[in-house]
Every structure is written in structure tokens, then in C-alpha cells.
Write an enzyme that holds these catalytic residues in place. Sequence first.
Site, short mmCIF file in Angstrom:
data_model
loop_
_atom_site.label_atom_id
_atom_site.label_comp_id
_atom_site.label_asym_id
_atom_site.label_seq_id
_atom_site.Cartn_x
_atom_site.Cartn_y
_atom_site.Cartn_z
N CYS A 2 -3.35 -1.46 16.55
CA CYS A 2 -2.06 -1.05 17.08
C CYS A 2 -1.01 -2.04 16.64
CB CYS A 2 -2.09 -1.04 18.61
SG CYS A 2 -3.52 -0.21 19.29
N ARG A 27 0.71 0.44 11.46
CA ARG A 27 -0.50 -0.14 12.06
C ARG A 27 -1.24 0.88 12.93
NH1 ARG A 27 -1.19 -5.41 11.91
NH2 ARG A 27 -2.57 -5.28 13.70
N ASN A 106 -3.39 -5.10 21.14
CA ASN A 106 -4.03 -4.66 19.90
C ASN A 106 -5.39 -5.34 19.85
OD1 ASN A 106 -4.70 -3.98 17.21
ND2 ASN A 106 -3.73 -5.86 16.48
N GLY A 107 -6.43 -4.56 19.61
CA GLY A 107 -7.77 -5.15 19.53
C GLY A 107 -8.75 -4.37 20.39
N GLU A 487 -11.19 4.53 -7.43
CA GLU A 487 -9.92 4.35 -6.76
C GLU A 487 -9.04 5.60 -6.88
OE1 GLU A 487 -8.82 2.40 -4.61
OE2 GLU A 487 -6.68 2.77 -4.67
N LYS A 491 -7.64 7.49 -3.61
CA LYS A 491 -6.21 7.68 -3.36
C LYS A 491 -5.91 9.15 -3.11
CE LYS A 491 -5.01 4.75 -2.89
NZ LYS A 491 -4.94 3.50 -2.27
N GLU A 494 -7.29 10.27 0.33
CA GLU A 494 -6.58 9.64 1.45
C GLU A 494 -5.26 10.34 1.77
OE1 GLU A 494 -7.00 4.86 1.74
OE2 GLU A 494 -6.26 5.58 -0.17
N HIS A 510 -26.68 12.94 -13.09
CA HIS A 510 -27.75 12.80 -12.08
C HIS A 510 -27.35 13.42 -10.75
CE1 HIS A 510 -30.13 10.20 -14.70
NE2 HIS A 510 -28.95 9.77 -15.12
N LYS A 609 -3.26 1.16 8.40
CA LYS A 609 -3.01 0.20 7.33
C LYS A 609 -4.02 -0.94 7.33
CE LYS A 609 -0.72 -1.52 3.92
NZ LYS A 609 -0.97 -0.86 2.65
C1 G6P Z 1 -7.51 0.46 5.28
C2 G6P Z 1 -6.34 0.93 4.42
C3 G6P Z 1 -6.69 0.79 2.95
C4 G6P Z 1 -7.12 -0.61 2.63
C5 G6P Z 1 -8.27 -1.08 3.55
C6 G6P Z 1 -8.57 -2.56 3.39
O1 G6P Z 1 -8.57 1.32 5.15
O2 G6P Z 1 -6.03 2.26 4.73
O3 G6P Z 1 -5.58 1.15 2.13
O4 G6P Z 1 -7.55 -0.70 1.30
O5 G6P Z 1 -7.91 -0.87 4.91
O6 G6P Z 1 -7.46 -3.28 3.82
P1 G6P Z 1 -7.19 -4.78 3.45
O7 G6P Z 1 -5.97 -5.16 4.22
O8 G6P Z 1 -8.39 -5.56 3.88
O9 G6P Z 1 -6.99 -4.87 1.99
#
Ligand code: G6P
Length: 614
Positions: A2, A27, A106-107, A487, A491, A494, A510, A609
Site C-alpha cells: 500500500c 503502490r 503498509n505491510g 520480457e 510486458k 501484464e 518441445h 509496482k
Molecule cells: C512487480 C512489478 C514488476 C517488477 C517486479 C519486481 O511485479 O509489477 O514490474 O518487475 O515487481 O520489482 P523490483 O522493484 O524488485 O524490480
Amino acid sequence: MCGIIGYLGGREATPILMESLKRLEYRGYDSAGVAVLEQPTAGQAIRTSVTKSEAKVDMLIEKLEANMPSGKLGIGHTRWATHGKPTYINAHPHTDCHGKIFVVHNGIIENFAELKAELEAEGHEFPSETDTEVVPHLIEKYYKGDFLAAVRAALKRIKGAYALAMFSSEDPELLVGARLNAPLVVGLGEKEYYIASDITAIIPYTKRVLVLGEGEVAAVTPLGAEVSTLDGVTVKSKVVHVDWDVAQAQKGGYDHFMLKEIHESDDAVANAMRGRLTDDGSVSFREFDVPDEQLRDITDVLLLGMGTSLHAAMIGEYVIEDWAGIPARAEDASEFRYRRPTVGNKTLDVVITQSGETADTLVALHQARERGALSVAVTNVIASSAARDADGAIYLHSGPEIGVASTKTLLAHTVSLFLLALRLASVNGRVSLERRQELVEALRALPEQVRMLLEREEEIFALADKYSGYRNFMYAGRGLGYTVALEGALKLKEISYVHAEGTSGGLLKHGPIALLDEQFPVVAICTVSATKDKMVSNVHEIVARNAPVLALVTEGDRSLDGVATDVFVMPAVEEAASVILNTVMLQLFAYRIGVKLGQDVDQPRNLAKSVTVE
Ligand code: G6P
């Protein structure tokens, strides 16, 4: 996970809380709320106004605009649910039985069930399903006229992770913050103070922040901020000056943060190199200043990350092995932490985390450190938990990244890992001076090459439009192109919620190839590499199954003309540099499909995030 914010000062708190919550939305954003201690009018008792919304911050703002509480002290919260659904009742702030103590959190409080049972047996009532609610009740239990003492007593009982902002209407000039295993900063303004999950929330107001350490409590009054331990021992905290400006944290004219941040990739790449690289390929990192002899002793490199950062780790694995000849392995930090890790005191542990707060990555870092590994955090956030817990840090200097899906920070991570690989290669003499110089030249050319690629946005968007009707995608590559494929697929899924998977060209046969037909396109990474010809063979196999192919090829290479459905031509660059360019191309491709499908690309559903809980 949060976002939390607290304000105490001479101005109206509510507009500040509203603005800060907007900036903290990345967040978590499934519900939101504020509590403001209202100024008593003559003869009236002091009261706290609580406003909550069971949806995003915008709905909270609408409510507040219709009925604006007036007061100089307040706290706010934007939530990403962990315990209890995103409902009005579960939205923060939470309060005690008498509505005097207010808390945002938060936590995760791991022992909340036993604390709740204890408090319920003593008569406390808990309307919500959250773990957070035990905090105000515990404080209430220990309150004997001194709010700060009660907070400390309560926090000593709590296990898990917390960043908290709290106040009591009994003590109207005191705002308290505390943290354990979750980020929290105290912003120092002109006779006004802020408590926030991170700097992004408060940069319009102040650039001076005090970073709280683990298990520390900040008591903020009109006279200043004092930091102490849970035992009440005063701590002298470091004041950090942050050089981000407000404009950096805003959209800067783009439709979305994601697009703005992709357009900052050239700067991100340049900033990650700035001041670190000499012409002959010597690399130095100011905050990871390890002597050559110690690096020469390294027997293996462990790279840890999650999500996009795990893909950066894989890139690091390839180049460290290739350039420095040191055994390297990239690991999913959430898996690594539960294995019996074979890490020793000659291991270099590289943790890759743009936020520096990803819970799994941090635990894996701690485990590697316990086993004696030398550790370095590659991170974008100064004084983040990863940076503080590791032996050294390589900062990305990318500026804030607001879009939930990482874009520019991946490119900065990639460049940083190239530099680290070069550093290792130069101390152990594996790469000749000529080769190092070639690599330096390739790296230095990158920002301009990225800029030129960004200018081809319309071309990429046209391809994305053409492919946006498909519901499934395969991304395939080999070598470094395999990491790009993984990646690219991540992307796309996501931000567009379209199914996409990444595979190596070798693995394709495979299993994944069974999925392919005319409705299942493949994005094939066929730019320059030692295995490029094998990728070309893969494309022939794919085309034989009638799947449309969008191939990324190097200029001058005509081997897929008339074979692939579409080709996107990339400049002729070093293989390492092509990782950066191919990634940017696929980020723009995914962005456009996400937008075309009407998705909220900056805040995709179910994602956050930085995942500060397991
Ligand atoms: C979340 C985000 C990703 C990010 C990952 C790792 O899943 O949505 O975009 O790559 O966390 O985050 P970090 O801050 O450790 O790079």
C-alpha cells in the site's frame, strides 16, 4: 502493499493528502482513505474526520471535494489488499474502540490472529477483516496518557512487516511513523513534516528526507522530527537530499506514464553509464567500491530478481559468463529463498530490484549474505532496503518509474549489468583490451540508437495495431534474444491481458509449437547473434504451421524476406546492444496493444509496482 502518507504542519492537510495519494497510487489502488484531525471550533471537542472509498483514489478525492475536512494533521492510505477484500470497512485508516487512535499501514502483521484473539478476549471489537486493525487496538490497550510510549509498546508485540503513520486525537500535535521490513521516509519541509511510503509522494513539497531504519519510530511535532528505537533510544538519522523534481514524477505530456517512461529510456541508459566507464573499458562504481583482488577471488555469481528484474538477472547471467568467464546463474528469488542455497564466501550475489523493496528478493539477499556472499544491490531507489542491506549498491539513477510494469528501469538494469560484467572481465583479464574498447563504443552509442528507435514509434504502433486482434502470442528467441522474448511476453500479458508466452527457439519444438496456428502469432527475435541462423530455421518451422510471424531482424539481413509475415528492421549493433533496442521495441508494441484494447496500462489489474509482501 500500500501507499501511506501523513502530514503535520501549518497548511490544510486534506489537499496535501489527496495529491500525495494520487502519486502513491502505483503502490496499490483498490481502495483509499484519509483521517484528518479537525480544528475544534469554540466550545467544541476535537474530532477526527474519516473519509474512505472502496475504489481508486479518484473516488476518494471526489468525496473529499464534496466535503472537505479542515485540519493541519492527517494521514492517508491507498490500499492493495492482502487481508480482507477491498471494501469500505477494510479500507484504511483504522481506529480503536473509541475512535481516537488512527492508523494507516503498509505491510503484513504475521501474528495478527493471535493478537486479535487476545484483544477480543479483553473486549476490543474489530469491524474489519484486516490485520492492520490490531494496531490501533494494541496502542489503545497500552495507552496510559503517552501516545508515543503506547505505540512503542504495541509495536514490540508485532511480528511481520509494517510502515505506519498514526495519530491520536488525545495528542493533537503529534504524528508518528514507524517501520519494519517496509519502506518509510520522513519529509522535512519548512515547519511542516510528511511521512510517506516513498519520496515520490512528497517531492513537490520537499527534497529533504530522513530515511527511517528498521524498527525505528519517528515522532513528528511542530518542533521537528525525532527518531528513536522501540526502546526509546534516540537515533541520529541521516538527512538525504533527493534531486528528483516534480515534473520528473508527472506524465510530461504523454498519455501514460508508461509511454513517458519508455521515452526516457535513452536517458536511463545514459545515466546508468554516467561517470562509470573509461575508454579502455575500466568500470568503477562509487557505492560498490570493491578492490580488484577481492573481485578476482569471486568463483561464481548469483543474480536474484523477480518479474522484469528476473529477466535482467538472466541478461546478467549471459554476459557475466560470456565476458568474464565466471559461472553465473539467475534465480527467481522467491524460489531461491526456500532452497538449500549453494552459496559461499566467494560468491558474488547481485540482487536486481528497481524498487529495492521486493520482499522475496530481500529475503534471498539476506540468505546469501548469511552464507558469506559479497552482495550488491542494483536498484533505482537510494537508501532502499536492498541498497542498505547489501554490501554495496549500483544505483540506476533513472528517476521515478510510476508505470507499474517496469520499462526504463529494465534498460538501466541491463546497462548496469553490462558494466558489472565488464568490471569482472577486466579484473580477471578474460577480455582483451581491443574487445573491451569495442564494447565501450557499443555501449556509448546506445543512447542515440535508442533515441532513433523511439522516433520510429509510429512504425511500431502500426505493427501493434495490425496484431492487436489476436488473443494469444508466442515470443521466441535464443541466447540474449531468449531473455528479450521472455520480457516481451511478460510486458504484453501484464498490460493488455492478452495471453503471451516466451520460449527459447530450441524449446519451441518441445511443446509450445503444438499451440501454433493461423490465430497464434509468433514474435521472433532474429537479430544478430551466434544462433541467428537457428532462429531463422525456427521461423521456417513456425511458418509451416501457418502462424503469422513478426520477426525482428538486423538491417541488411534478407534471410526472412518473404518468409516472415512482417519484419521490423533493427540497426546493426553488438548483440548486447540489441537486447536494449529489441526490448524498447517490444515495450512500445505491448504498450500500443494494451492501449488499443482499452486497458489501464499504467495500473494493470491485479498488479502492483513493488511487491513488498511474499
Ligand atoms: C512487480 C512489478 C514488476 C517488477 C517486479 C519486481 O511485479 O509489477 O514490474 O518487475 O515487481 O520489482 P523490483 O522493484 O524488485 O524490480
